[in-house]
Scaffold this motif. Structure first.
Motif, mmCIF file in Angstrom:
data_model
loop_
_atom_site.group_PDB
_atom_site.id
_atom_site.type_symbol
_atom_site.label_atom_id
_atom_site.label_comp_id
_atom_site.label_asym_id
_atom_site.label_seq_id
_atom_site.Cartn_x
_atom_site.Cartn_y
_atom_site.Cartn_z
ATOM 1 N N TYR A 354 0.950 -0.884 0.119
ATOM 2 C CA TYR A 354 -0.053 -0.025 0.694
ATOM 3 C C TYR A 354 0.847 1.089 -0.420
ATOM 4 O O TYR A 354 2.063 1.148 0.768
ATOM 5 C CB TYR A 354 -1.012 0.183 1.380
ATOM 6 N N HIS A 356 2.144 4.455 0.841
ATOM 7 C CA HIS A 356 1.681 5.751 1.771
ATOM 8 C C HIS A 356 1.996 6.948 1.265
ATOM 9 O O HIS A 356 2.000 7.786 2.229
ATOM 10 C CB HIS A 356 2.337 5.531 3.370
ATOM 11 N N LEU A 361 3.049 11.432 4.343
ATOM 12 C CA LEU A 361 2.972 11.582 5.963
ATOM 13 C C LEU A 361 3.594 11.965 6.405
ATOM 14 O O LEU A 361 4.959 11.791 6.240
ATOM 15 C CB LEU A 361 2.681 10.534 6.209
ATOM 16 N N GLY A 430 -6.531 0.427 1.752
ATOM 17 C CA GLY A 430 -5.222 -0.634 1.246
ATOM 18 C C GLY A 430 -6.053 -1.744 2.555
ATOM 19 O O GLY A 430 -7.417 -2.401 2.417
ATOM 20 N N TYR A 448 3.154 -5.010 18.533
ATOM 21 C CA TYR A 448 4.088 -4.216 17.327
ATOM 22 C C TYR A 448 5.370 -5.006 16.892
ATOM 23 O O TYR A 448 6.670 -4.182 17.505
ATOM 24 C CB TYR A 448 3.683 -3.480 17.294
ATOM 25 N N GLY A 460 4.401 5.447 7.211
ATOM 26 C CA GLY A 460 2.902 4.742 7.707
ATOM 27 C C GLY A 460 2.800 3.948 8.300
ATOM 28 O O GLY A 460 1.039 3.846 8.594
ATOM 29 N N TYR A 461 3.652 3.003 8.638
ATOM 30 C CA TYR A 461 3.646 1.965 10.035
ATOM 31 C C TYR A 461 4.443 2.108 10.905
ATOM 32 O O TYR A 461 4.710 1.431 11.095
ATOM 33 C CB TYR A 461 4.375 1.185 8.377
ATOM 34 N N ARG A 486 0.933 -4.945 11.740
ATOM 35 C CA ARG A 486 1.373 -3.436 10.663
ATOM 36 C C ARG A 486 0.281 -3.278 10.209
ATOM 37 O O ARG A 486 -0.146 -2.332 8.890
ATOM 38 C CB ARG A 486 1.968 -3.544 9.993
ATOM 39 N N ALA A 491 -9.178 3.828 13.504
ATOM 40 C CA ALA A 491 -10.445 3.799 13.605
ATOM 41 C C ALA A 491 -11.414 4.921 13.047
ATOM 42 O O ALA A 491 -10.223 6.299 12.714
ATOM 43 C CB ALA A 491 -11.317 3.508 14.681
ATOM 44 N N LEU A 534 -4.576 11.707 8.082
ATOM 45 C CA LEU A 534 -5.666 10.701 7.429
ATOM 46 C C LEU A 534 -6.357 11.663 6.783
ATOM 47 O O LEU A 534 -7.343 10.960 6.201
ATOM 48 C CB LEU A 534 -5.741 9.763 8.167
ATOM 49 N N LEU A 536 -8.904 11.751 8.991
ATOM 50 C CA LEU A 536 -9.930 12.075 9.818
ATOM 51 C C LEU A 536 -10.343 12.531 10.764
ATOM 52 O O LEU A 536 -11.683 12.577 11.610
ATOM 53 C CB LEU A 536 -9.718 10.376 10.741
HETATM 54 C C1 LIG Z 1 -0.342 0.961 9.848
HETATM 55 S S1 LIG Z 1 -0.835 0.915 8.170
HETATM 56 C C2 LIG Z 1 -2.076 0.387 8.279
HETATM 57 C C3 LIG Z 1 -1.974 -0.632 6.644
HETATM 58 C C4 LIG Z 1 -2.485 -0.889 5.862
HETATM 59 N N1 LIG Z 1 -3.898 -0.091 5.180
HETATM 60 C C5 LIG Z 1 -1.732 -1.592 4.495
HETATM 61 O O1 LIG Z 1 -2.625 -1.972 3.391
HETATM 62 O O2 LIG Z 1 -0.650 -1.676 4.570
HETATM 63 C C6 LIG Z 1 -1.406 2.175 7.944
HETATM 64 C C7 LIG Z 1 -1.729 3.447 6.813
HETATM 65 O O3 LIG Z 1 -2.913 2.677 6.113
HETATM 66 C C8 LIG Z 1 -3.865 3.547 5.804
HETATM 67 N N2 LIG Z 1 -5.328 3.680 6.857
HETATM 68 C C9 LIG Z 1 -5.520 3.024 8.187
HETATM 69 N N3 LIG Z 1 -6.361 3.826 8.366
HETATM 70 C C10 LIG Z 1 -7.312 4.493 7.427
HETATM 71 C C11 LIG Z 1 -7.950 5.305 6.975
HETATM 72 N N4 LIG Z 1 -9.049 5.066 8.637
HETATM 73 N N5 LIG Z 1 -8.473 5.854 6.508
HETATM 74 C C12 LIG Z 1 -7.705 5.880 5.463
HETATM 75 N N6 LIG Z 1 -6.426 5.116 5.774
HETATM 76 C C13 LIG Z 1 -6.089 4.612 6.457
HETATM 77 C C14 LIG Z 1 -2.993 4.951 5.969
HETATM 78 O O4 LIG Z 1 -2.292 4.822 5.094
HETATM 79 C C15 LIG Z 1 -1.802 4.833 6.710
HETATM 80 O O5 LIG Z 1 -0.420 5.639 6.672
#
Ligand SMILES: C[S@@+](CC[C@H](N)C(=O)[O-])C[C@H]1O[C@@H](n2cnc3c(N)ncnc32)[C@H](O)[C@@H]1O
Length: 936
Positions: A354, A356, A361, A430, A448, A460-461, A486, A491, A534, A536
């Protein structure tokens, strides 16, 4: 050709920058008494660059460095267990063991680089060695005791942000001290390699004692490591005057000593991994997270034994280092600055990763500071306890799945059986993690997994782990060194989270806050800052909306927050409002809750009913300003306006078709895809448009919903009614450009055009008959099949065409609907009236091309033509008689049948021909048709 003065090698810029930024300050830690520091080969290498290294490369460089401690131990006790040895070193010295590959260190020169020349000699060496050479080991105490920094270093000594770990480049000895800062010096040109004072000069520099005091307060002293003379071994000063940031440890093996307060504050971090099994397999009690006396330090993501086994493990890839392009003059001095490095080469990314990066970020996942990292946080109580929560009891710990030591997809493979990684329900997020069959509340996962960095990786991780005022970062961007956590998404609001994240003994753990139903996504809160990035959480928007109803205000707020908290359980679609979800659900249930009180119309959306009601009210609120057009829906007006603008905004990429409506384009595209998505459940009928199917369904229902208000005509399709209405309006829209023909239907004009083209496309396979209309061929075929589908209910009459039956029926009704306006002649067929009218007009439209003959009927001409051709197509089956007209044959047949159909009403006379009867009648009337020339 390269000159002697030019050493220009292709250099991997990633590593180059790392190398260049590694300061050349080297120190050696005495690890055993029989060696003095002077024996150690300390190396200080400086390579100039005008570019600072990237975070990763620094980390990689470090990972490539400093296996020395282990090597040393092996040298000293070749038979001993390496891991034990390592442990001892660790325990005794409290050193930070950096990730290293000692195999790559083999052959590393242990000599100090004492000249620029030597420096250049080192450059082409084994790239791994290079990394090692460039690495540094500095003892914090040394810094504090020896004033090892210059004034300009102050700015780089912020322990909150700029912690670094420095490893020795000595292949034999390594001792990295946690939380250290290294200064690099720009002013290295004035120093000679052999000048032992060079470093001392350099070392004299820390003037800001306050800074040092602060450093000392943050980092524990390590009296046992004697590094007071370290500087004298460092023959080259450092480069660039910049700070070095390095990866400190690559996993969460956070081990604390609890027997003294001082030890408690120490964090022994191991960067490891070659023999690592799985840190998650090392928990003392896998299925239950033990929460015991903090002093016993029970929570150990990695047990000592596993840690031991990892000592030699290397899981990181050491990036290869190549010499930089450096120009030298004849004396070997550098004459030019090194060119700016090419963009750092990065390892090829997994395509499924995914991205980022696109988000740019800058924040990371972040927790509120905790009172005591050794206390266990209870999400339900929102409090920390020294041990299990007294109210809610212990956590249930689910450990990660065991995975092989080297696994490029370790993150994916560590996911426990009760969870699954799949596409998140959050649009654009993602992947995410879902419970498979449901989960209990108070289930704990963690820690983690990831690589540990001194700086936020902005990947992003990255979770920030706080230790007092200082912090480090656990980054899980690399799937080979992280775990499934990861993939857990954030939320949409903090209130929506179903996992709580907390820090415990230097690790980040997630714990379920509620029971999970199967298929539910695990969602944690990343912290306000990251959530803001993000999208949110948004900055306050000035908006004038107000309402006394708090529910309305809450509903309205979602416009700003973008929060979609209502999820369709059937398809996962998210909505901001419950009524939107309700409306959406009708797609799945088929329900049409909105009903018109005026007619049978019902629909799924209230606004559709609103629009529909305009049919009854006649309201057309949308009016064209260019013409009189008015309509019921704004979208129609929009489309209408394209008439005025000529705009055809929808274009087909396949064939250039352009249209004004997206629907039209969508429909058009089915030509290319061949898709017929609408299917009749009764028969196999398939079509491309829903309304075609709707119309088709009337075949099965016999419903004729369209009725003519003028006559009783009923039909199944609106367009048939439309065409029918033209009978009443007399409208003949379709006009032939060749003649005056005009008709009501385009299809009729199409057929008519065949008169002009002569085209007869329908052919009988039995007899060669050709015609212009398929309907005619169908009727014709009944000659061959003998079929007479149209039957009279009054008599035995049956015929091949419905029109014939219609005419026949007039025998029974006596109806003669066609009347002559001139003479009162009445007949049953329009064709008969047409023919009759020629008596009045004198018109004889059928003319013979061979002679002057002209007649009123086509049949007469046909018969006449036989005079010229000699053709006698009517033949008697009883004798040889043949004639040109069917009437003549009919008359002749009476010879054979004896039939005398013409009878006199005055006497018994009967005859075979009407002419004979006519003649006979003169007997009774006394009429004398032929008079004597004598007048008798
Ligand atoms: C720890 S990673 C989570 C796993 C990620 N979704 C993946 O596919 O690898 C965190 C990233 O996921 C995305 N993400 C997580 N929560 C999100 C949300 N509520 N809305 C949009 N993007 C989100 C963002 O890009 C964030 O930087």
């Amino acid at each position: 050709m390269e000159s002697e003065n030019e050493i220009i090698n292709d250099f991997d810029s990633t590593t180059q920058t790392s190398v260049n930024t590694m300061s050349a300050r080297v120190s050696v830690v005495t690890l055993n008494s029989d060696r003095k520091q002077g024996d150690f080969s300390c190396v200080c290498v400086k390579m100039e660059t005008d570019e600072w290294y990237t975070d990763n490369t620094a980390a990689d460089l470090y990972s490539g460095c400093a296996k020395s401690e282990q090597v040393l131990w092996e040298e000293r006790q070749p038979d001993c267990n390496k891991q034990d040895a390592f442990n001892v070193v660790h325990e005794q010295r409290g050193c930070l063991q950096m990730d290293q590959d000692y195999t790559k260190q083999d052959g590393l020169t242990s000599e100090c680089v004492k000249s620029e020349q030597m420096e250049y000699e080192i450059l082409p060496q084994d790239v791994t060695r290079q990394a090692c050479v460039d690495s540094v080991c500095v003892n914090k105490n040394t810094i504090s005791n020896s004033n090892a920094y210059t004034a300009q270093d102050e700015q780089f000594l912020n322990p909150n942000t700029d912690q670094s770990y420095i490893t020795t480049n000595d292949p034999n000895y390594v001792c990295g001290i946690a939380k250290q800062y290294v200064n690099t010096d720009t002013d290295n040109e004035n120093r000679t390699e052999n000048d032992p004072n060079a470093l001392c000069d350099h070392s004299n520099a820390i003037e800001n004692q306050a800074q040092l005091a602060y450093l000392n307060s943050v980092f524990p002293k390590r009296e046992e490591i004697e590094l007071s003379n370290v500087d004298q071994y460092c023959t080259r000063p450092t480069v660039g005057g910049e700070r070095i940031q390095k990866e400190r440890y690559s996993n969460l093996d956070v081990h604390r000593h609890s027997n003294s307060e001082k030890d408690d504050s120490e964090i022994l971090l191991e960067r490891d991994k070659r023999k690592r099994e799985s840190c998650h397999a090392t928990l003392a009690e896998p299925n239950r997270f033990l929460c015991e006396d903090s002093s016993s330090g029970v929570v150990q993501p990695m047990s000592p034994s596993s840690r031991d086994s990892e000592v030699n493990a290397v899981t990181r890839t050491v990036l290869s280092l190549k010499p930089a392009k450096i120009k030298l003059n004849e004396k070997g001095d550098r004459v030019k600055k090194v060119k700016r490095m090419k963009k750092a080469k990065t390892l090829k990314k997994d395509k499924t990763e995914y991205s980022h990066q696109e988000r740019n970020l800058t924040s990371c996942m972040n927790l509120e500071p905790r009172d005591n990292d050794h206390f266990l946080y209870c999400g339900e109580c929102n409090s920390e306890f020294e041990g299990d929560c007294p109210v809610h009891g212990p956590y249930n710990y689910i450990q990660d799945k065991e995975v092989p030591e080297v696994d490029p997809l370790k993150a994916d493979h560590t996911v426990p059986d009760c969870l699954v990684i799949k596409t998140s329900k959050i649009a654009g997020a993602g992947l995410g993690v879902f419970s498979k069959e449901g989960l209990e509340s108070r289930v704990m996962f963690g820690p983690y997994g990831g690589n540990i960095f001194a700086e936020n990786q902005k990947s992003g991780y990255c979770w920030q782990v706080k230790e007092g005022k200082a912090s480090h970062f656990v980054d899980a961007q690399n799937k080979a060194t992280s775990n499934w956590m990861r993939y857990v998404n954030c939320a949409m609001t903090e209130a929506d989270k179903n996992l709580v994240a907390f820090q415990y003994k230097g690790g980040i753990y997630y714990c379920t806050l509620k029971q999970f139903s199967p298929g539910e996504e695990l969602l944690v809160w990343y912290g306000d800052e990251f959530a803001k990035e993000l999208g949110l959480i948004r900055d306050k928007i000035v908006c004038s909306y107000s309402s006394k109803n708090s529910g309305h205000v809450n509903k309205h707020k979602r416009i700003h927050t973008g929060l979609r908290q209502y999820t369709c359980e059937v398809c996962g679609y998210l909505f901001k409002r419950s009524d939107h979800l309700k409306t959406h659900m009708s797609i799945h249930t088929g329900e049409r809750p909105y009903k018109c009180e005026e007619c049978d119309y019902d629909c799924k959306h209230s606004h559709h009913l609103k629009i529909h009601m305009r049919i009854h009210t006649g309201e057309r609120p949308y009016k064209c300003e260019e013409c009189d057009y008015a309509c019921k829906q704004s979208s129609y007006l929009k489309i209408h306006m394209r008439l005025h603008t000529g705009e055809r905004q929808y274009k087909c990429g396949e064939c250039g078709y352009e249209c004004k409506r997206s629907d039209d384009l969508k429909r058009h595209m089915k030509i290319h895809t061949g898709e017929r998505q609408f299917k009749c459940g009764e028969c196999g009928y398939e079509c491309k448009r829903s309304y075609h199917l709707k119309a088709h369904m009337r075949i099965h229902t016999e419903e004729r919903q369209y009725k003519c208000g003028e006559c009783g005509y009923e039909c199944k399709h609106s367009h048939h009614l439309k065409i029918h209405m033209r009978i009443h309006t007399g409208e003949r829209l379709y006009k032939c450009e060749e003649c005056d023909y005009a008709c009501k239907q385009s299809s009729s004009l199409k057929l008519h055009m065949r008169i002009h083209t002569g085209e007869r496309q329908y052919k009988c396979g039995e007899c060669g008959y050709e015609c212009k209309h398929s309907g005619n061929l169908k009727i014709h075929m009944r000659i061959h099949t003998g079929e007479r589908p149209y039957k009279c209910e009054e008599c035995d009459y049956a015929c091949k065409q419905s029109s014939s039956l219609k005419i026949h029926m007039r025998i029974h009704t006596g109806e003669r609907q066609y009347k002559c306006g001139e003479c009162g002649y009445e007949c049953k067929r329009s064709g008969d009236l047409k023919r009759h009218m020629r008596i009045h007009t004198g018109e004889s439209p059928y003319t013979c091309k061979m002679c002057d003959y002209a007649c009123k009927e086509s049949g007469s001409l046909k018969r006449h033509m036989r005079i010229h051709t000699g053709e006698s197509p009517y033949t008697c089956k009883m004798c040889d008689y043949a004639c040109k007209a069917s009437d003549s044959l009919k008359k002749h047949m009476r010879i054979h049948t004896g039939e005398s159909p013409y009878t006199c009403k005055m006497c018994d006379y009967a005859c075979k021909a009407s002419g004979s009867l006519k003649k006979h009648m003169r007997i009774h009337t006394g009429e004398k048709l032929y008079k004597s020339v004598l007048g008798v």
